[in-house]
Design an enzyme around this catalytic site. Structure first.
Site, PDB file in Angstrom:
ATOM      1  N   HIS A 284       0.882  -1.567   0.140  1.00  0.00           N
ATOM      2  CA  HIS A 284      -0.345   0.141   0.214  1.00  0.00           C
ATOM      3  C   HIS A 284       0.820   1.166  -0.615  1.00  0.00           C
ATOM      4  O   HIS A 284       0.556   2.060  -0.748  1.00  0.00           O
ATOM      5  CB  HIS A 284      -0.524  -0.111   1.223  1.00  0.00           C
ATOM      6  CG  HIS A 284      -1.823  -0.888   0.818  1.00  0.00           C
ATOM      7  ND1 HIS A 284      -2.039  -2.309   1.722  1.00  0.00           N
ATOM      8  CD2 HIS A 284      -2.827  -0.648   0.691  1.00  0.00           C
ATOM      9  CE1 HIS A 284      -4.071  -2.478   1.310  1.00  0.00           C
ATOM     10  NE2 HIS A 284      -4.339  -1.292   0.114  1.00  0.00           N
ATOM     11  N   ASP A 285       1.703   1.142   0.669  1.00  0.00           N
ATOM     12  CA  ASP A 285       2.760   2.458   1.487  1.00  0.00           C
ATOM     13  C   ASP A 285       4.369   2.319   1.887  1.00  0.00           C
ATOM     14  O   ASP A 285       3.528   1.252   3.340  1.00  0.00           O
ATOM     15  CB  ASP A 285       1.590   3.642   2.060  1.00  0.00           C
ATOM     16  CG  ASP A 285       2.197   4.661   1.798  1.00  0.00           C
ATOM     17  OD1 ASP A 285       3.698   5.189   0.971  1.00  0.00           O
ATOM     18  OD2 ASP A 285       2.053   5.149   1.856  1.00  0.00           O
TER      19      ASP A 285
END
Ligand SMILES: Cc1cc2nc3c(=O)[nH]c(=O)nc-3n(C[C@H](O)[C@H](O)[C@H](O)COP(=O)(O)OP(=O)(O)OC[C@H]3O[C@@H](n4cnc5c(N)ncnc54)[C@H](O)[C@@H]3O)c2cc1C
Length: 857
Positions: A284-285
């Protein structure tokens, strides 16, 4: 394109070596980091003179943000190719595949080429945000396009518009986002803040749902059916596992296929869960904050995992208290999930601490806790009634039309719910759910879906579709020798495929796609019955789910009443989830085929002499008939213009001695007495299994709507046959009724009739033959013609019954439907005992499709 091409090169260079998955994963994770690190790369880094190229950012400047989604496709391609190369998965059977099969069935390796790969990775509808699908699935849908009805797409579009409008409505009239952003909750009660947080979560859910639905809609309109995301509302999730499975579902399916299963699946749940969430967070990040969130979420699984381990559903699922224990756990899970998401995405730590302080500061706050718990508990207990591993489909679900489809369109009714249990433990909650509705839902049970009545369907009620209960196991039994345990959702093909390599047979359907469930509970005639009896005469044990949800086993020694009732009592006593049949050594080779005698003369005029000749030959043949043969006298029309009527004989003659010599000898008198006008189309089939598959080619292309009924008769009576023939010629003269057939079945009397009519619930044991009448509306799919087709079948059955001195009954397998035959006709001499047993096993008439047995008062 450079990254995509390198990934392709890795797949092709590493091929099926064990290094392939490692190289794929290392490369893709390295790209993920590099993309982030170099912010998508700049030409100026290569040479300052190229800086002007960076200013031409194009339509999609931050492409590397979406690359996360593309990366999943790159891995999917390489892994699917790797497995195809190693032949890991299912082999293509040439049939239409469902979603699961499309993913696990591999293609020929040459299909994993560059152009298919690029088409998959850059497919516009799914490029930006998914939903994510496997390469195998994508390519199957290109190779064998799935049928997505226009109506389904329009329905989906309509629902999509409703979702957008709902989001608009909530944003317009409920200022919960503004309240959250401004932290304007001073003076609010704990309940107020709870609701502010809750609605914030609902808005986040809707906000994500809209783009996903949009991209899927686009793909559907283009003829590609990707998996659906967000199949369950955020407010309707009580299990941490369930929450993750249904939220970004297509991603979850991807994780299961490409990470969870390869790492050992259920063998190391905790380890794989932590690893998966580490990956999910990084994917996601690439920040520590999200990594911490991922690990924290992994801990949330521990209580649910422990509960599943200590109280497994397979062991305790049918206990009355199980649902309540689950509900208590579910409330705990729910509070945990809500708090985490409230802090993370809605009101933040300030909002949460304010809410906690309000909860404990006054009487209203304290009262809020038990009320919240009680409300959640009630909802959870209700939802948990349908907490099953199998599928639940409702009219608005994408696969609904397929779920209510039956072999004949005449059998379809529009159910409110279709539940497909994955295990037997799924059935009691489904029954409980249906009965707990107000008013209770009608329950229908579907086995193979072959009966032409609507007995396996329900209008607005709940269908329990057994098609996932398909296990077949051969065992040794002390008393019976070799036996075969067959789950209630099997069709005969599933059983024969298992038995063929073992040189075994059971008494099963002559047509392999007929369901074991309906066939056996309705008696079960086979070409082998003359020698081995009916299917129920070979049943030694069964497992049944009763109306109260209990699961019991029955046999001659255990629950003998129930064992007696399910052998002929149809669907009136419970759902048979396992049949244990006595197995026999395989028979064959057998001679089958068609002898055709046109029923018209050279000028196309009806020539009654043809029928007379056939009847004469049959009269000569029948007294000599052995237990190794089964003969059908059939009326049918030629498939091409001018569709001349014909009289046919379909023989099934088993060699028995291991060669065809005996079969040829048995057939000889028939051929000598009357050589067929068209050269005999007879074939030798090695086994009964091959025989049962032979009619498939013909029947698979049968018109979508047909009505089947039958009547039995004591002896071959020429007058009956002639009268029926004349009726049939008249009726089948129209384009839409041309496929109509009449079949008289002749099996040697003996083994079936040697059992007393009251020994099992199946009443038809007197010496008899069968006639099966099938009315078809060939070119029409119009339900309005169903009634007239059934009426005609009923009227022809009436001709036979009128002449029928013995007053023989018509058991459930061949009867038209409860509108046509009475309970007395279907259950015959056994009705009185069946009524007594109905009072014992199903006094509230939970099973009330078909010929309902009234419980004795
Ligand atoms: C092409 C064709 C050939 C046939 N040939 C023969 C034949 O040779 N001999 C013969 O005897 N019959 C034959 N039949 C009739 C067939 O046996 C019946 O139609 C039978 O009901 C089909 O079973 P099913 O499971 O496919 O049906 P479904 O339509 O699914 O169900 C029929 C009924 O059985 C009930 N039922 C199904 N499974 C279960 C279960 N596990 N537990 C409790 N109830 C259940 C359903 O609730 C429903 O009431 C044939 C039918 C067709 C279409």
């Amino acid at each position: 394109m450079v990254i995509i091409s390198i990934n392709y090169a890795i797949a092709k260079c590493t091929g099926h070596s064990q290094f392939a998955p490692i190289a794929t994963w290392v490369f893709n994770i390295a790209v993920l980091f590099a993309n982030d690190w170099f912010s998508g790369y700049h030409y100026s880094a290569l040479h300052p003179a190229l800086k002007f190229m960076d200013d031409l950012s194009g339509l999609h400047p931050r492409w590397y943000i979406n690359f996360n989604i593309s990366m999943l496709r790159l891995i999917a391609f390489n892994m699917d190719y790797y497995w195809a190369y190693r032949r890991t998965g299912t082999q293509d059977r040439g049939a239409d595949l469902n979603y699961k099969e499309r993913t696990s069935t591999y293609h020929p390796t040459e299909m994993y080429n560059y152009w298919n790969y690029v088409a998959f990775v850059l497919y516009p509808p799914l490029y930006l945000a998914g939903p994510i699908m496997s390469f195998n699935d994508f390519l199957w849908q290109l190779r064998r396009p799935t049928h997505i009805p226009l109506r389904g797409v329009l329905n989906y579009l309509f629902r999509f518009v409703v979702c957008i409008l709902t989001l608009e409505f909530v944003l317009h009239f409920m200022y919960v986002i503004a309240i959250k952003d401004r932290q304007a909750w001073q003076g609010d009660s704990a309940a107020d803040i709870g609701f502010i947080g809750f609605w914030n979560l609902v808005i986040i859910w809707l906000k994500l749902l809209v783009p996903w639905r949009f991209f899927r809609l686009w793909a559907l309109a283009d003829g590609i059916d990707p998996p659906e995301n967000m199949i369950r509302c955020v407010a309707n999730n009580y299990s941490v596992f369930g929450f993750w499975r249904s939220w970004h579902r297509s991603y979850n399916l991807w994780i299961v296929r490409y990470i969870y299963v390869p790492l050992g699946g259920t063998q190391n749940v905790l380890f794989t869960t932590i690893l998966i969430f580490t990956f999910v967070a990084l994917w996601h990040d690439l920040s520590f904050k999200l990594l911490a969130w991922g690990w924290l979420i992994s801990l949330f699984f521990i209580p649910e995992l422990s509960a599943r381990y200590l109280l497994p559903q397979s062991k305790y699922g049918d206990k009355w208290w199980y649902r309540h224990v689950c509900a208590i756990g579910a409330v705990g899970n729910m509070l945990m999930l809500v708090s985490a998401n409230l802090v993370g995405f809605a009101v933040g730590t300030e909002g949460m601490s304010f809410m906690l302080s309000r909860m404990f500061s006054d009487w209203d706050g304290i009262r809020f806790i038990p009320i919240l718990y009680e409300t959640l508990y009630k909802t959870m207990a209700d939802i948990h009634a349908l907490d099953i591993k199998g599928d639940i489909v409702i009219p608005s679900s994408p696969g609904f039309e397929q779920a209510i489809a039956r072999k004949s369109g005449t059998s379809v009714l529009r159910a409110g719910y279709v539940i497909t249990p994955a295990t037997v433990a799924d059935i009691p909650p489904a029954i409980e759910f249906a009965l707990s509705r107000l008013p209770p839902l009608e329950i229908a049970v579907k086995g193979g879906g072959c009966h032409s009545s609507t007995n396996s369907s329900t209008q607005g009620g709940l269908v329990i579709d057994l098609s996932k209960l398909k296990a077949v196991e051969v065992k040794d039994d002390k008393e019976w020798g070799k036996v075969v345990a067959v789950q209630g959702g099997c069709i005969w093909r599933d059983v024969y495929e298992k038995l063929k390599p073992l040189d075994l047979i059971v008494v099963g359907g002559n047509v392999s796609f007929v369901g074991v469930g309906g066939f056996t509970t309705g008696g079960g005639y086979s070409s082998l019955s003359a020698e081995l009896g009916l299917a129920i005469d070979n049943l030694v044990e069964a497992e049944v789910v009763l109306a109260d949800g209990s699961v019991v086993r029955c046999s001659e020694k255990q629950e003998p009443d129930l064992f007696w009732a399910i052998r002929g009592g149809g669907n009136q006593f419970g759902i048979v989830t396992e049949f244990v049949f006595k197995a026999h050594p395989a028979r064959g080779p057998a001679i089958t085929g068609t002898l055709v005698y046109p029923a018209t003369d050279q000028q196309g005029q009806l020539a009654p002499a043809a029928l007379d000749n056939v009847l004469k030959a049959l009269h000569e043949f029948l007294p000599t008939q052995g237990t190794n043969s089964w003969l059908n006298l059939v009326f049918g029309r030629a498939p091409t213009s001018p569709y001349l009527p014909a009289v046919m004989i379909f023989p099934y003659i088993d060699g028995k001695d291991g060669t065809t010599a005996l079969a040829e000898k048995a057939l000889k008198p028939l051929l000598d007495a009357m050589p067929p006008y068209i050269p005999a189309q007879l074939e030798t089939k090695a086994t009964f299994y091959d025989v049962s598959r032979a009619p498939e080619v013909f029947l698979d292309h049968a018109p979508p709507r047909y009505a089947v009924g039958a009547a039995s008769f004591g002896d071959l009576n020429d007058m009956i046959v002639r009268e029926v023939f004349n009726e049939w010629v008249k009726y089948s003269d129209q384009e839409e009724t041309r496929g109509t057939m009449v079949m008289f079945e002749f099996g040697k009397k003996g083994k079936i009739d040697s059992v007393a009519p009251t020994a099992t619930a199946f009443p038809l044991r007197e010496p008899h033959y069968y006639s099966v009448i099938t009315a078809r509306h060939g070119r029409h799919t119009n339900p309005e013609h169903d009634r007239s087709a059934r009426d005609w079948v009923s009227s022809v059955c009436g001709i036979i019954k009128k002449h029928n001195q013995e007053k023989l009954c018509t058991p459930a397998n061949f009867a038209l439907g409860p509108e046509y035959e009475s309970q007395e006709e279907v259950y015959g001499v056994n009705l009185t005992r069946l009524r007594k047993l109905k009072a014992k096993y199903d006094p509230k008439k939970v099973w009330r499709r078909g010929w309902i047995i009234e419980p004795e008062a």
